[in-house]
Motif scaffolding. Sequence first.
Motif, mmCIF file in Angstrom:
data_model
loop_
_atom_site.group_PDB
_atom_site.id
_atom_site.type_symbol
_atom_site.label_atom_id
_atom_site.label_comp_id
_atom_site.label_asym_id
_atom_site.label_seq_id
_atom_site.Cartn_x
_atom_site.Cartn_y
_atom_site.Cartn_z
ATOM 1 N N PRO A 178 44.442 29.530 46.745
ATOM 2 C CA PRO A 178 45.470 28.485 46.899
ATOM 3 C C PRO A 178 45.022 27.354 47.827
ATOM 4 C CG PRO A 178 46.087 30.474 48.108
ATOM 5 C CD PRO A 178 44.884 30.854 47.307
ATOM 6 N N ILE A 179 44.069 27.626 48.736
ATOM 7 C CA ILE A 179 43.664 26.594 49.692
ATOM 8 C C ILE A 179 42.487 25.786 49.115
ATOM 9 C CG2 ILE A 179 42.862 26.112 52.020
ATOM 10 C CD1 ILE A 179 45.705 27.214 51.848
ATOM 11 N N THR A 180 41.426 26.507 48.625
ATOM 12 C CA THR A 180 40.221 25.810 48.169
ATOM 13 C C THR A 180 40.289 25.429 46.689
ATOM 14 O OG1 THR A 180 39.095 27.878 47.575
ATOM 15 C CG2 THR A 180 38.879 27.090 49.863
ATOM 16 N N GLY A 181 41.111 26.105 45.894
ATOM 17 C CA GLY A 181 41.205 25.805 44.475
ATOM 18 C C GLY A 181 40.089 26.439 43.662
ATOM 19 N N MET A 182 39.375 27.495 44.153
ATOM 20 C CA MET A 182 38.291 28.133 43.406
ATOM 21 C C MET A 182 38.892 29.071 42.370
ATOM 22 S SD MET A 182 35.093 28.358 42.862
ATOM 23 C CE MET A 182 34.399 27.557 44.294
ATOM 24 N N LEU A 183 38.574 28.835 41.008
ATOM 25 C CA LEU A 183 39.108 29.604 39.886
ATOM 26 C C LEU A 183 38.015 30.548 39.391
ATOM 27 C CD1 LEU A 183 41.401 30.073 37.789
ATOM 28 C CD2 LEU A 183 40.340 28.271 36.397
ATOM 29 N N GLN A 184 38.345 31.941 39.211
ATOM 30 C CA GLN A 184 37.386 32.939 38.767
ATOM 31 C C GLN A 184 38.045 33.840 37.721
ATOM 32 O OE1 GLN A 184 36.596 34.803 42.585
ATOM 33 N NE2 GLN A 184 34.650 33.667 42.784
ATOM 34 N N ASN A 185 37.161 34.532 36.854
ATOM 35 C CA ASN A 185 37.695 35.494 35.902
ATOM 36 C C ASN A 185 37.915 36.822 36.612
ATOM 37 O OD1 ASN A 185 34.746 35.647 35.959
ATOM 38 N ND2 ASN A 185 34.952 37.266 34.405
ATOM 39 N N ASN A 186 38.880 37.588 36.079
ATOM 40 C CA ASN A 186 39.269 38.852 36.691
ATOM 41 C C ASN A 186 38.971 39.958 35.686
ATOM 42 O OD1 ASN A 186 40.346 40.831 38.319
ATOM 43 N ND2 ASN A 186 42.502 40.331 37.860
ATOM 44 N N GLY A 187 37.661 40.418 35.568
ATOM 45 C CA GLY A 187 37.253 41.466 34.643
ATOM 46 C C GLY A 187 36.665 40.869 33.364
ATOM 47 N N GLU A 188 36.194 41.788 32.398
ATOM 48 C CA GLU A 188 35.523 41.340 31.183
ATOM 49 C C GLU A 188 36.550 40.973 30.100
ATOM 50 O OE1 GLU A 188 34.546 45.213 28.548
ATOM 51 O OE2 GLU A 188 33.390 45.059 30.421
ATOM 52 N N LEU A 189 36.079 40.106 29.096
ATOM 53 C CA LEU A 189 36.921 39.632 28.000
ATOM 54 C C LEU A 189 36.305 40.044 26.662
ATOM 55 C CD1 LEU A 189 37.792 36.041 29.241
ATOM 56 C CD2 LEU A 189 39.286 38.018 29.240
ATOM 57 N N ASP A 190 37.185 40.240 25.614
ATOM 58 C CA ASP A 190 36.741 40.578 24.263
ATOM 59 C C ASP A 190 37.069 39.391 23.351
ATOM 60 O OD1 ASP A 190 35.962 41.651 21.899
ATOM 61 O OD2 ASP A 190 37.502 43.215 21.828
ATOM 62 N N ARG A 191 36.025 38.762 22.738
ATOM 63 C CA ARG A 191 36.234 37.572 21.890
ATOM 64 C C ARG A 191 37.114 37.918 20.693
ATOM 65 N NH1 ARG A 191 33.525 32.714 20.414
ATOM 66 N NH2 ARG A 191 34.631 31.882 18.588
ATOM 67 N N GLU A 192 36.972 39.131 20.146
ATOM 68 C CA GLU A 192 37.733 39.492 18.962
ATOM 69 C C GLU A 192 39.212 39.692 19.263
ATOM 70 O OE1 GLU A 192 33.875 39.333 18.123
ATOM 71 O OE2 GLU A 192 34.638 40.809 19.567
ATOM 72 N N SER A 231 46.528 34.489 31.585
ATOM 73 C CA SER A 231 46.472 34.078 32.997
ATOM 74 C C SER A 231 46.143 35.262 33.907
ATOM 75 C CB SER A 231 47.800 33.437 33.422
ATOM 76 O OG SER A 231 48.879 34.371 33.271
ATOM 77 N N GLY A 232 46.515 36.507 33.479
ATOM 78 C CA GLY A 232 46.227 37.672 34.306
ATOM 79 C C GLY A 232 44.747 37.972 34.374
ATOM 80 N N ASN A 233 43.926 37.416 33.488
ATOM 81 C CA ASN A 233 42.494 37.651 33.495
ATOM 82 C C ASN A 233 41.753 36.720 34.460
ATOM 83 O OD1 ASN A 233 43.478 38.188 30.454
ATOM 84 N ND2 ASN A 233 41.821 39.612 30.954
ATOM 85 N N PHE A 234 42.531 35.844 35.225
ATOM 86 C CA PHE A 234 41.911 34.878 36.122
ATOM 87 C C PHE A 234 42.683 34.829 37.437
ATOM 88 C CE2 PHE A 234 41.089 33.597 31.761
ATOM 89 C CZ PHE A 234 39.735 33.328 31.768
ATOM 90 N N THR A 235 41.972 34.400 38.570
ATOM 91 C CA THR A 235 42.583 34.203 39.886
ATOM 92 C C THR A 235 42.116 32.864 40.437
ATOM 93 O OG1 THR A 235 40.745 35.296 41.028
ATOM 94 C CG2 THR A 235 42.607 36.676 40.357
ATOM 95 N N ILE A 236 42.920 32.263 41.446
ATOM 96 C CA ILE A 236 42.559 30.990 42.064
ATOM 97 C C ILE A 236 42.878 31.063 43.541
ATOM 98 C CG2 ILE A 236 44.799 29.882 41.545
ATOM 99 C CD1 ILE A 236 43.215 27.272 41.100
#
Length: 1261
Positions: free
Chosen positions: A599-613, A592-597
């Motif tokens: 509170p008013i509009t409900g827009m969800l985004q990633n917070n930095g890059e991710l490693d599949r492995e 959950s720390g890798n994403f933000t939303i």
Amino acid sequence: MRLVCEKKHVFGYCYEKAVTGDYAFRILATESTGAPIRYRITGENAFYFTVNADTGNVTIRTLLDREIPRNIPVIVSDANDNPPIFIDAPYNVDVKENTSINTVIFQAIATDLDFNLAGIVSYSIVEAVPEEGMNLFSISPADGSVTLMGGLNYTSKSTFYRLRIKASDGGGPLGDKDNYVQVGFAVAFITVSDVPDLDPQFLRLPYLTTVKEHSNLGLSVFEVQAIDPDTGVNDVIRYSIANSNAPGLFAMNENTGVISIRSSIDRENLLESNGEVILQVVATESNLNVNGIHASTSVDVRITIEDINDHKPMFYMCEALPCDFSQEMSSYRASVDEHSSVGTVLDGLNIAVRDMDVGANARIKMHLEGPDKDAFSVSPASFDSTSLVQILISKPNVVDYEEHKIMSVQVVATDTSKPMDCCSTANVTIEIRDINDITPVFEKDSYELTVKEHSSVGTVLGTITATDPDTEDVGNITYRLVPENILRYFTVDPKNGSVMVNNDNLDREIRDSYSATLQAIDSADHIGTTNLDITLLDINDKAPEMARNSYFALLLEGPEGKMEISIQAFDADEENTVNSQIRYGIVNSEFSGNFTIDPITGMLQNNGELDRESIDPSANGVIELNVTASDMGDPSLSSSVMVIVNVEDINDNAPRFRNHDYKFSVKESEKGAFVGSVFAYDADQTVNNNRISFRITDASSRNFFINSIFEGAGEGYMGNISVDLDIELDYEHRSTPYILTVEATDQGQRKDTARVEVTVIDVNDERPIFPTGVSVRVKENSTYSPVEVATIVGTDVDTNHSLIYELLALDCRCNGTVGPCEEDWFELQPTGAVTVNDKFVIDYEKCDQVVLEAQVVDIFTEKGMNNSVPGKLTIHIDDINDNFPEFIVAEALFVVVTESTESGSSVATVTATDRDSGINKEIKFSVLAVDLIDTNNNTVSMGELFTVDTTAEQNKYVGTIRTIGKLDSNLKGKYLLTVQAEDGGQLKTTTKLEIYTIDQSYRVGLRFESPVAEVQKNLNVIRGALTSATKATVHILEVVAESGEERAKEYTLLEAYFVYPNGSAINSATVEKILQEDLYHASILRQYGLTVISGLPTVTKTDPVRFILLGLVAGLLIVLVVMITSLVCTQRNYKRKLKAAKAMNSAAMVATENSKTGPVVPGTNKYTMQANPVLNLNIDTTDLGFDEEDSSTDRVSLNSLDYNIDMNETEKDTMPMMVIQEEDEDANENFYIEPLHAALAERVDDTPHSFDNPTLDTTDL
């Protein structure tokens, strides 16, 4: 076909120095039908000789060695030249219709004189009339048994079936055809006989009739009729009444089925059945059916009783129809409110009027009488039979409580169709009631009420009341909410008018307002109303609802990955209130720390890059986030939705071997042999990025190849190394290990390497060898088990081997045909020993040679075929005399006509076979005993009356029974012969043979208006028709053309005896009588030309003794006649010569100048000496001394033998001439021709030469 070899064994002599092509010997065979014969030589030594297929001449093919003996078996093949012949055809069968399915109803039997497959007969039904017979009957292909396959029915199906049966042999060579199938046909006539299995059936249903009530007793009402559907049985039907809803009213005639009146009928006593009598009539068969009972059936006869008008209307107390009409009434009481409207019905009046008649006899009219009749009316005014009667107000102003508290009327019911005694009257007393006429009133026409949604039951919205000035209604007003469906939500207190909540599930979001009507009801049921408008107030009872059940997003791992998702939710509470305001959030989780939303509009985004492995591989790159939506109400309500983020993999990892050194071994000479496996993995999580392929990179790659196999998620890949499919490694060629370099590469060409060492191992790879040319001889019926008959010894060049022996097949030569053995006479042990199987008995008559096909198996073989090429062991079976002769049972009936049987006549035949070979199968017949069983069933030994001649025919021997002397025609009955068959090994079998004696007078002649060829062609059908008609065996003697004068048509005479199994026979008169009665078979015979049936003249043979006696008697008679004739002739001759001498003397006196020469004078009795040798005199024929003037004398015959004398002559003692005529010469047909007669015959003259002379008389003679 009968093929006979001139010699059973062919011996050829030739020198061993004979060269190829030299003549050796000749094989000669004959065939009875004249068909061409082909010769061939078979066997293991056949290659030494060549045979001419057409002539049988045998020549040298290969040089011979005298020290090696050779046998030449000559196989003579049978030709399929005999068709199957049916016995006792055609077949006539009577079958009951209730015959069970799968019952064998008869058996068709056909014989075929050929052998092997050509003599095996199979049967089939090729045609059925009617066609449904193909499904009803089936025939066993093997034995000709005809089986019933479906149900028969004499009534609904055909009663006669005609089957055409075909008999086919197994086929065989004939002429230029290798496999020619012969067929024969026969006809079967199947007659279905009826049985009593059906119940009777009534005709002309349904049974309905009418009769007037009170009709005369004994009157015939109706007649029923039933039949027996078993038309072939047609049983007598008996009738009876089994049941009735009105017993005793009707009777039934048992024989005719007529129903008549038994007792008086009153329709009014049958009102419960609506005037209808129902009789259950039963029809019963007189005789027992197939189930042992009297079959019966029943039917209902409905009799409607017609009404007569014998009742008038009556009044009864009745609240509602139907009612009890047992109590009649004439007085009634009723009540009604004053001033009631027109048509108001009086209360408490329960009047019913009924006329027990029906129809026009029960038509009733109603009217009112009495003092108050004008204020009321009666309803209905008219009706039929029965009705409730009401009195209605017609003038409301007259019905006034203040004027009349009591009123009265008379109700009159009139039968319209009955002039006399037509009416009935009832008195009605009416009580007038006072009424309340004021209605309650509310203060306002409408009221508005409010309440919070989800309020508890009983919550009061308000209290509303009404007022009524009627004193009797004070405190007696009742409140009610309408319509009825409003009561599901709200209610009212009926006493005080308080409106309350009646449902705690009132939901504003579903429905926010309601409308209802409040009623106020007084004691007189007068109703006052007002309208209610009810509004629901909102509370925070709805949680936010997400717009979607879940959300999905793709996010590329690494710095290039970006994601934005808009989360939406809705709140059903009242808009623009805190109850419907929404705020968004993310529930804490691993990622959950890798994403933000927002509170008013409900827009969800990633917070930095991710490693599949970094994600657990079992999650397959999926991150699940729980997003919430909460309202601002008190208390706050919320809901959540799952957001699934799929992190896409990129190829950022290289393959890695688990080990970098491997060692394997493989056996030599195995193409494609598996060597071993190497293992590698790739940390990337998707197939495209972690898929690994292997290859061998050094020079040894041409001997091996490697396949890549996926082991499973997280397990990586396996590389299977195998020997090349086209290469066999050879241990002897290279014993040092192979060193391989294996490379693992992913899709992005990232790679890793490993070292593989392969060692080659030596193997056992040579096939064992089966010995050739092995054969032994074994006598039949031998019981060697478990002693060995022979031993098979195989070889194997491999040093490390272990050999066992396996049996592949057993072929037997049976009757000249080689095929799989039906019984395993011999067993092959794993050690190679051949032993006798004690479960079976070796039988030369079944098979004379057994060939074991076997193989040698090396159980230590590691590569290639472990078995040898199959080999054969030949076992020759030697014959011994172990079979008795077997008689072939014949169905023929042997008949002998004792009157016409001579010595040596053939009267019967027997046939026998012997399954042995050579001299052991040769059979000789002999007659051991002859007994006569006479017509009184007495048995008498007859001694030697018969002998038997033995002849060989193909594979059987035929004994022809012949008479030794003439049979005694006075002996009647049958001869019982004991016949013996003895083979060459002195094994004997006997059989009994019956020969019936038939008198020749029973010989029947049948005259056909058809040619002989046509009768011969249809002989089987004619014989079958005669057999079916007479039920006797038809013994046909001959079929010949009828002799006689020439005719336009050809006629054929068929002579036969008709003999029954007990030896009795019937004559022509009986046969003719039978055919006159059996029209069916007579019509069949007429179709083939039968015109006359007659007995044949009996040819009686003269007894020799009788003939001798008759000859002696005839001889004596002849001698006596000759002697008498001689005496008479001597006397006549003397007289003739005497008279001739006198005539000569008279003639000498006549002048000779008119004499004529010649031997004869035509037309006269004048002879020269050449013409009359009897007299030997030269007579002058010019004049014989007759009186020339007497014309009658010239006209008299001058035959020198006449005795007639001219009575006009006057000479007494010495007459110059006498006319002499021999008497009675013309009476003999074989008369002597005189020379004069001969001379006259030469003369061509039609004039008569004689006439009757009345002057001549022979009385003096």
